[in-house]
Design a protein around this motif. Structure first.
Motif, mmCIF file in Angstrom:
data_model
loop_
_atom_site.group_PDB
_atom_site.id
_atom_site.type_symbol
_atom_site.label_atom_id
_atom_site.label_comp_id
_atom_site.label_asym_id
_atom_site.label_seq_id
_atom_site.Cartn_x
_atom_site.Cartn_y
_atom_site.Cartn_z
ATOM 1 N N ASP A 155 0.567 -1.020 -0.225
ATOM 2 C CA ASP A 155 0.189 -0.158 0.270
ATOM 3 C C ASP A 155 0.814 1.100 -0.055
ATOM 4 O O ASP A 155 -0.064 2.357 -0.522
ATOM 5 N N GLN A 156 2.185 1.174 0.842
ATOM 6 C CA GLN A 156 3.063 2.517 0.673
ATOM 7 C C GLN A 156 4.021 2.407 0.419
ATOM 8 O O GLN A 156 4.836 1.112 1.228
ATOM 9 N N VAL A 157 5.464 2.963 0.511
ATOM 10 C CA VAL A 157 6.742 2.444 0.326
ATOM 11 C C VAL A 157 6.992 4.152 0.677
ATOM 12 O O VAL A 157 7.562 5.228 -0.096
ATOM 13 N N ASP A 158 8.222 4.786 1.777
ATOM 14 C CA ASP A 158 8.810 4.939 1.952
ATOM 15 C C ASP A 158 10.614 5.365 1.425
ATOM 16 O O ASP A 158 11.096 3.400 1.527
ATOM 17 N N SER A 159 11.062 5.747 0.522
ATOM 18 C CA SER A 159 12.439 5.778 0.089
ATOM 19 C C SER A 159 13.168 7.179 0.531
ATOM 20 O O SER A 159 12.540 8.215 0.417
ATOM 21 N N GLN A 160 14.602 6.641 0.457
ATOM 22 C CA GLN A 160 15.278 8.410 0.630
ATOM 23 C C GLN A 160 16.182 8.184 -0.586
ATOM 24 O O GLN A 160 16.219 7.204 -1.222
ATOM 25 N N HIS A 161 16.114 9.012 -0.884
ATOM 26 C CA HIS A 161 16.864 9.419 -2.254
ATOM 27 C C HIS A 161 17.771 10.796 -2.481
ATOM 28 O O HIS A 161 17.815 11.384 -1.751
#
Length: 376
Positions: A246-252
């Motif tokens: 349902d949801q994905v958090d990521s850092q770039h």
């Protein structure tokens, strides 16, 4: 913040040694409190005065930027290299252009400047020693007051610091320590990466995320690169084994700094999954930059601001005295004054308070920009 404090803050920001691409998004809003304008931009050039990159608070969409490059960039009258060369050759590195009625009837104005509400432009040439390295520009609309002598003198007095802070330099070998998110925008895309809807500031952050450099010369590739970047983000919602998430958090990390992306599936009106994804994108600000802005907004004296920054960095009174070439008793006095002025009880409270003040400053700038847009 008073004019004197804002000047001191900008000089301090330019001396932090941050990469120009990381500094520009936070520096330009601060500059616009001294040189009122609805937006600003920085353009970097090579030795032939060809534009190698830019950061603009208002960006032309990729297709329009590509059209500008094909039609106007090399034009003898309106092209960037020729115009920049003329500004470099002028005796004064600061100049103003107010678009006349004849200018406003041109294709260049209709297809480029009018899209940016750029009826008046204040230019400053940036130099590394005697070598031109770029240009900073401030923009006002048709209903705004004209750029005057005071605006020109303000920019002229800052050019030395801006040239140093915005000079091209290699990215740091190690990632910079990041503070909190300073701007966050929501957009909606299809799972194939095609953007469906999003405010201009969301589009700006997406382009900074996907592109190492933003420049007219590479604008024809931008849509493809950005779409592929967004497609890869959306693909993470399928999960490692194809099971929907349902949801994905990521850092770039990019040359423009560190970004946080929150991708989530958007159901239809009846709660069923559909081919649309919400993308909440936030830009993080380097810790040293945020702390410096917070100290600038604190109301402390110049010496106390330096002490507060060293306290936030975990320095002891003895280390503060050594760093600032003070007597130990004098350093201890300033530490007590910082605690009293900021209403603190221990050293651990200094960093959170400075970060809070920095955040409040960003919110206030956002309100000012909203008021300016409403008045234009």
């Amino acid at each position: 913040m008073t004019r004197k404090r804002q000047l001191a803050l900008i000089r301090k920001l330019c001396g932090l040694g941050l990469p120009a691409q990381t500094l520009a998004p936070s520096l330009l809003p601060a500059l616009r409190t001294l040189i009122p304008s609805h937006s600003a931009a920085v353009f970097w050039v090579d030795d032939r005065f060809e534009m190698t990159g830019l950061y603009a608070e208002r960006l032309l969409p990729p297709t329009e930027m590509a059209a500008y490059y094909e039609k106007h960039y090399q034009d003898a009258a309106t092209g960037f290299p020729n115009a920049f060369h003329a500004r470099v050759a002028a005796s004064d590195p600061v100049s103003v252009r107010k678009l006349s009625k004849a200018d406003q009837a041109s294709d260049y104005f209709r297809e480029v400047l009018s899209r940016l509400d750029a009826h008046q432009i204040l230019y400053g040439v940036l130099r590394d020693g005697s070598r031109p390295i770029g240009q900073i520009s401030f923009y006002r609309g048709a209903r705004d007051p004209e750029f005057g002598r005071r605006d020109q003198e303000m920019l002229s007095g800052l050019l030395r610091y801006l040239s140093f802070g915005l000079r091209p330099q290699p990215s740091p070998a190690r990632p910079l320590a990041q503070a909190e998110v300073v701007e966050e925008w929501l957009g909606i895309v299809a799972k194939d990466g095609a953007a469906i809807i999003g405010p201009p500031n969301w589009s700006r952050l997406v382009r900074l995320l996907a592109m190492e450099k933003v420049a007219p010369r590479t604008a024809h590739d931008e849509l493809r690169v950005v779409t592929e970047f967004l497609r890869r983000i959306c693909a993470r919602l399928d999960g490692p084994a194809g099971a929907p998430i349902d949801q994905v958090d990521s850092q770039h990390d990019s040359p423009w700094g560190r970004f946080r992306i929150r991708a989530f599936r958007l159901p239809d009106g009846e709660g069923r999954a559909q081919d649309r994804v919400g993308l909440l994108i936030g830009r993080r600000e380097p810790r040293t930059l945020a702390l410096t802005r917070g100290a600038g907004a604190s109301g402390l004296s110049p010496q106390q601001r330096e002490v507060a920054l060293l306290l936030a960095d975990g320095k002891s009174n003895r280390e503060i005295a050594r760093t600032l070439a003070l007597r130990p008793n004098t350093a201890s006095y300033h530490v007590k004054q910082v605690f009293a002025r900021l209403q603190l009880h221990n050293r651990d409270e200094v960093e959170p308070v400075l970060l809070r003040l920095a955040h409040e400053g960003i919110v206030e700038l956002g309100r000012d920009d909203d008021d300016a847009r409403g008045a234009s």
